[in-house]
Scaffold this motif. Structure first.
Motif, PDB file in Angstrom:
ATOM      1  N   ASP A   1       0.802  -1.223   0.000  1.00  0.00           N
ATOM      2  CA  ASP A   1       0.000   0.000   0.000  1.00  0.00           C
ATOM      3  C   ASP A   1       0.839   1.278   0.000  1.00  0.00           C
ATOM      4  OD1 ASP A   1      -2.415  -1.385  -0.119  1.00  0.00           O
ATOM      5  OD2 ASP A   1      -2.522  -1.586   2.060  1.00  0.00           O
ATOM      6  N   GLU A   2       2.131   1.169  -0.250  1.00  0.00           N
ATOM      7  CA  GLU A   2       2.952   2.360  -0.441  1.00  0.00           C
ATOM      8  C   GLU A   2       2.847   2.839  -1.889  1.00  0.00           C
ATOM      9  OE1 GLU A   2       6.472   1.449   2.831  1.00  0.00           O
ATOM     10  OE2 GLU A   2       6.912   1.327   0.695  1.00  0.00           O
ATOM     11  N   THR A   3       2.956   4.140  -2.079  1.00  0.00           N
ATOM     12  CA  THR A   3       2.924   4.742  -3.409  1.00  0.00           C
ATOM     13  C   THR A   3       4.299   5.342  -3.705  1.00  0.00           C
ATOM     14  OG1 THR A   3       0.560   5.207  -3.224  1.00  0.00           O
ATOM     15  CG2 THR A   3       1.798   6.415  -4.901  1.00  0.00           C
ATOM     16  N   TRP A   4       4.857   4.950  -4.834  1.00  0.00           N
ATOM     17  CA  TRP A   4       6.202   5.364  -5.210  1.00  0.00           C
ATOM     18  C   TRP A   4       6.192   5.972  -6.607  1.00  0.00           C
ATOM     19  CZ3 TRP A   4      11.103   4.435  -2.715  1.00  0.00           C
ATOM     20  CH2 TRP A   4      10.983   3.861  -1.436  1.00  0.00           C
TER      21      TRP A   4
ATOM     22  N   GLU B   1       5.019   5.615 -11.853  1.00  0.00           N
ATOM     23  CA  GLU B   1       4.371   5.857 -10.572  1.00  0.00           C
ATOM     24  C   GLU B   1       3.414   4.698 -10.304  1.00  0.00           C
ATOM     25  OE1 GLU B   1       0.940   8.857  -9.025  1.00  0.00           O
ATOM     26  OE2 GLU B   1       2.669   9.811  -9.985  1.00  0.00           O
TER      27      GLU B   1
ATOM     28  N   LYS C   1       1.094   2.339  -7.049  1.00  0.00           N
ATOM     29  CA  LYS C   1       0.728   1.978  -5.687  1.00  0.00           C
ATOM     30  C   LYS C   1       0.907   0.477  -5.554  1.00  0.00           C
ATOM     31  CE  LYS C   1      -2.897   1.990  -2.171  1.00  0.00           C
ATOM     32  NZ  LYS C   1      -4.303   2.351  -1.835  1.00  0.00           N
ATOM     33  N   SER C   2       1.714   0.076  -4.585  1.00  0.00           N
ATOM     34  CA  SER C   2       2.092  -1.324  -4.413  1.00  0.00           C
ATOM     35  C   SER C   2       1.069  -2.023  -3.523  1.00  0.00           C
ATOM     36  CB  SER C   2       3.492  -1.379  -3.792  1.00  0.00           C
ATOM     37  OG  SER C   2       3.940  -2.688  -3.642  1.00  0.00           O
ATOM     38  N   GLY C   3      -0.130  -2.255  -4.064  1.00  0.00           N
ATOM     39  CA  GLY C   3      -1.204  -2.831  -3.260  1.00  0.00           C
ATOM     40  C   GLY C   3      -2.035  -3.828  -4.022  1.00  0.00           C
TER      41      GLY C   3
ATOM     42  N   GLY D   1      -3.952  -1.694  -6.673  1.00  0.00           N
ATOM     43  CA  GLY D   1      -3.032  -0.607  -6.920  1.00  0.00           C
ATOM     44  C   GLY D   1      -3.263   0.055  -8.258  1.00  0.00           C
ATOM     45  N   TYR D   2      -2.315   0.879  -8.637  1.00  0.00           N
ATOM     46  CA  TYR D   2      -2.371   1.510  -9.954  1.00  0.00           C
ATOM     47  C   TYR D   2      -0.954   1.660 -10.474  1.00  0.00           C
ATOM     48  CZ  TYR D   2      -0.807   6.078  -8.149  1.00  0.00           C
ATOM     49  OH  TYR D   2      -0.077   7.098  -7.595  1.00  0.00           O
TER      50      TYR D   2
ATOM     51  N   ASP E   1      -5.772   1.603 -13.411  1.00  0.00           N
ATOM     52  CA  ASP E   1      -6.204   1.502 -12.019  1.00  0.00           C
ATOM     53  C   ASP E   1      -6.692   0.096 -11.696  1.00  0.00           C
ATOM     54  OD1 ASP E   1      -5.951   4.275 -11.001  1.00  0.00           O
ATOM     55  OD2 ASP E   1      -7.397   4.725 -12.590  1.00  0.00           O
TER      56      ASP E   1
ATOM     57  N   GLN F   1       8.685   8.618  -2.415  1.00  0.00           N
ATOM     58  CA  GLN F   1       7.566   7.930  -1.783  1.00  0.00           C
ATOM     59  C   GLN F   1       6.543   8.955  -1.336  1.00  0.00           C
ATOM     60  OE1 GLN F   1       8.595   5.432   1.536  1.00  0.00           O
ATOM     61  NE2 GLN F   1       6.480   4.909   2.001  1.00  0.00           N
TER      62      GLN F   1
END
Length: 399
Positions: A105-108, A188, A190-192, A195-196, A218, A259
């Protein structure tokens, strides 16, 4: 003066009252990684995969820092298996040397410039120049690739679905117009589980004004494991089955990873086993060759295991510094995670291999004990397998 001050404070209060809620305390992009080829060299990355099969020692190094860029060379004789070649780097290292871990759930946002020469062609089989992977699953999570689509060379951003092991291109551009020049790319994501991924490709360097691609997808699954972390890879990884391959290279510079929001606290690991005669597989000083590497393990002592041992002559681990007061036969107990029935080949001090068969499950540590001959002083124990992957090694105990 007082009236002006009161008026200014009132205006500020009104601004705060009418500002959108997301503007107050909203997470910001924070730079986590901004390495320099001059300062950091290849130590900017967690690990090298530079001709790890030893197919072309005359060509070493295939990955190096060179005059302000990172350079990845690919020769037609390079091999990483019978049907592919790979000269890549994986992961990111912070200034203190610790790996940067992309967690759930981190966004990088990863931005860099790359130079693709016209000798680095798109291929009918796979050619990847950036990947997102984790160590527990062989299938990549996402990639920047160079495919041939309906006879036209393309550069494509794609994600993979684990359940069917298939890739999905969500954005493409023609490759030939961007070859032999610097372009800027931003990935870019989102690691979930939901995610996207967004891919931006711009012509020119940092301030290039022409956007070639800006696409986003998405609701995709970019998190496949509970124990490991995601990490990016740069370099050239391609099939050798496409016709017309030639010696080529890839240049990368101005790497930056940001991040969204503050860093996630580090993972808390259980302590290693400090018992007499115990040696953790992942401890510093041990040797990991080929694909073998330490990885997180929730049920292992020390919180780590060594994975990807065996299956060929290249992928193996060596436990060093095994002490014995006398020369003689001792009992070696192997602790490992086993997927059904697997086995290690074990060689002590370069001697003949001993087979260690094991049966178990991947979520429980299983043990097996065999006699080994040690010499007085320092011994090394090599774990390998020539025909199939072995278990995931937690630790060994000598009695």
């Amino acid at each position: 003066m007082r009236r002006h001050l009161v008026g200014a404070l009132a205006a500020m209060a009104l601004l705060l009252q009418t500002a959108p809620a997301h503007a107050v305390g909203a997470p910001r992009w924070e730079t986590r990684w901004n390495p320099s080829p001059w300062r950091d060299g290849v130590n900017a990355f967690e690990a090298l995969e530079d001709d790890r099969r030893g197919s072309h020692p005359e060509g070493l190094p295939h990955v190096r820092a060179d005059k302000g860029v990172w350079r990845f060379d690919a020769h037609v004789e390079d091999r990483d298996g019978s049907d592919r070649m790979r000269n890549e780097v994986r992961g990111m290292r912070a200034a203190d040397g610790t790996p940067l871990e992309i967690r759930k759930d981190e966004t990088w946002r990863i931005t860099y410039q790359m130079y693709i020469p016209d000798t680095l062609d798109a291929t009918t089989n796979f050619t990847h120049i950036w990947q997102l992977k984790n160590s527990d699953v062989g299938t990549p999570i996402a990639q920047i690739s160079l495919p041939v689509v309906n006879g036209v060379q393309k550069i494509a951003a794609r994600y993979w679905t684990l359940e069917d092991n298939k890739s999905h291109d969500f954005a493409t551009a023609d490759l030939e117009p961007i070859q032999n020049r610097w372009v800027t790319t931003t990935i870019e994501f989102k690691s979930g589980d939901a995610g996207y991924m967004r891919w931006v490709l711009r012509d020119g360097q940092k301030n290039g004004s022409r956007t070639i691609v800006d696409e986003k997808v998405d609701g995709i699954d970019l998190w496949w494991t509970e124990e490991q972390y995601n990490r990016p890879k740069w370099g050239i990884y391609r099939s050798i089955k496409s016709a017309g391959l030639q010696e080529t290279y890839l240049l990368v510079k101005d790497l930056k990873a940001e991040q969204l929001g503050p860093p996630t606290p580090p993972v808390k690991l259980p302590p290693p086993d400090r018992g007499p005669g115990t040696y953790e597989a992942e401890r510093a000083g041990n040797l990991f060759e080929g694909a073998a590497e330490p990885a997180y393990c929730a049920v292992c002592s020390g919180g780590r295991k060594v994975i990807l041992i065996g299956g060929n002559i290249y992928d193996y681990a060596v436990v060093r510094g095994v002490l014995s007061e006398t020369t003689g036969t001792r009992q070696l107990t192997v602790h490992a995670l086993v997927d059904g029935s697997q086995s290690f080949s074990v060689s002590v001090n370069g001697g003949d291999a001993i087979q260690v068969p094991m049966t178990g499950t991947k979520d429980t540590v299983t043990t097996a004990t065999v006699p080994v001959d040690l010499v007085a002083g320092v011994n090394t124990i090599r774990f390998f397998g020539l025909t199939a992957r072995g278990p995931e090694l937690d630790k060994i105990v000598i009695r």
